[in-house]
Design a protein around this motif. Sequence first.
Motif, PDB file in Angstrom:
ATOM      1  N   ASP A   1       0.830  -1.211   0.000  1.00  0.00           N
ATOM      2  CA  ASP A   1       0.000   0.000   0.000  1.00  0.00           C
ATOM      3  C   ASP A   1       0.858   1.252   0.000  1.00  0.00           C
ATOM      4  O   ASP A   1       0.527   2.267  -0.637  1.00  0.00           O
TER       5      ASP A   1
ATOM      6  N   ARG B   1       2.270   1.677  -3.524  1.00  0.00           N
ATOM      7  CA  ARG B   1       1.213   2.076  -4.461  1.00  0.00           C
ATOM      8  C   ARG B   1       0.841   3.542  -4.275  1.00  0.00           C
ATOM      9  O   ARG B   1       0.611   4.276  -5.236  1.00  0.00           O
ATOM     10  N   TYR B   2       0.824   3.987  -3.020  1.00  0.00           N
ATOM     11  CA  TYR B   2       0.509   5.392  -2.762  1.00  0.00           C
ATOM     12  C   TYR B   2       1.603   6.299  -3.308  1.00  0.00           C
ATOM     13  O   TYR B   2       1.342   7.381  -3.850  1.00  0.00           O
TER      14      TYR B   2
ATOM     15  N   THR C   1       1.120   6.083  -7.347  1.00  0.00           N
ATOM     16  CA  THR C   1      -0.147   6.484  -7.976  1.00  0.00           C
ATOM     17  C   THR C   1      -0.872   7.569  -7.208  1.00  0.00           C
ATOM     18  O   THR C   1      -1.744   8.235  -7.758  1.00  0.00           O
TER      19      THR C   1
ATOM     20  N   ALA D   1      -2.888   6.934  -4.853  1.00  0.00           N
ATOM     21  CA  ALA D   1      -4.150   6.371  -4.379  1.00  0.00           C
ATOM     22  C   ALA D   1      -4.062   6.113  -2.883  1.00  0.00           C
ATOM     23  O   ALA D   1      -3.053   5.619  -2.374  1.00  0.00           O
ATOM     24  N   LYS D   2      -5.133   6.459  -2.170  1.00  0.00           N
ATOM     25  CA  LYS D   2      -5.148   6.245  -0.731  1.00  0.00           C
ATOM     26  C   LYS D   2      -5.181   4.750  -0.424  1.00  0.00           C
ATOM     27  O   LYS D   2      -5.799   3.982  -1.158  1.00  0.00           O
TER      28      LYS D   2
ATOM     29  N   SER E   1      -8.209   1.994  -1.122  1.00  0.00           N
ATOM     30  CA  SER E   1      -9.055   2.267  -2.279  1.00  0.00           C
ATOM     31  C   SER E   1      -8.683   1.339  -3.418  1.00  0.00           C
ATOM     32  O   SER E   1      -7.532   0.925  -3.549  1.00  0.00           O
TER      33      SER E   1
ATOM     34  N   VAL F   1      -7.770   0.691  -7.046  1.00  0.00           N
ATOM     35  CA  VAL F   1      -7.217   1.408  -8.198  1.00  0.00           C
ATOM     36  C   VAL F   1      -6.964   0.402  -9.300  1.00  0.00           C
ATOM     37  O   VAL F   1      -6.278  -0.605  -9.072  1.00  0.00           O
TER      38      VAL F   1
END
Length: 249
Positions: free
Chosen positions: A233, A236-237, A240, A242-243, A246, A248
């Motif tokens: 995570d 990925r944050y 991207t 993205a929280k 979430s 994605v």
Amino acid sequence: MAAVNEGQIKVLEQTRQRLLQLTHSLGSLTGSLQQSDPLPSWNSLQSQASIISNNLINISTQISEHHELLSSLVAYPAPSFPGTTQQGVLEQLLRTKLDPRVQDWVEKGLKAGTKSAEENKGLSEAELEELWAWAPIEANQEARRRNWGGNYTLEERETGIQNVITGLSRQLDDDDESEESDEEEEDEDEAAEDKMEIVGVHRRPGSSGVEFDITSEKHRAPGAFSPAMPLTDVFRYMMTGAKPGSDVK
């Protein structure tokens, strides 16, 4: 006294046989000691001593079991006894006192037995109470004088532990080295406790970067932060925006 019966004659014959066995055993031991050069081996002497000991036990048992009979018998020669040719045997049978040499052996044995009994008598109850009252205090004082602790005393450390003869097959550890190793282990434990842990991530105010919330396991208060975020995570944050949590695609 009435004439002896068959049972009593059998007892006398058994006693004679046991005495004869003892005489032969003693003669064999005496002969081997006088004639052997060098002396017989230890195993041979031990074997002969065991045989003599067994013979003595058998004779003692025989005499104890038939003490009443043997103490009441009276020897006297019958008219048919060959007193002329067997005068030595007759004198031995009619003797009322022990042979002078045997008398000396008996006296020495009695003295040795009395002395041994006195030496093995042990301490009296009063002496035992005095000993138990003295021993704990003296042992405590001796321990304090030597500053006993660990495997070696302070006195042994001052003179060098390499000179201490313990009598053990294994080598004792030095207490100082043990303390140093314990301190090193404690330092490693503290270092492990101070490991940092990522507990959160958020955008940096006024910029496009991100910030991570980190803390050490040692100082983190229970419940102060959310559970540790998986690395997937976090990455990925970072890539991207993205929280976490979430979806994605």
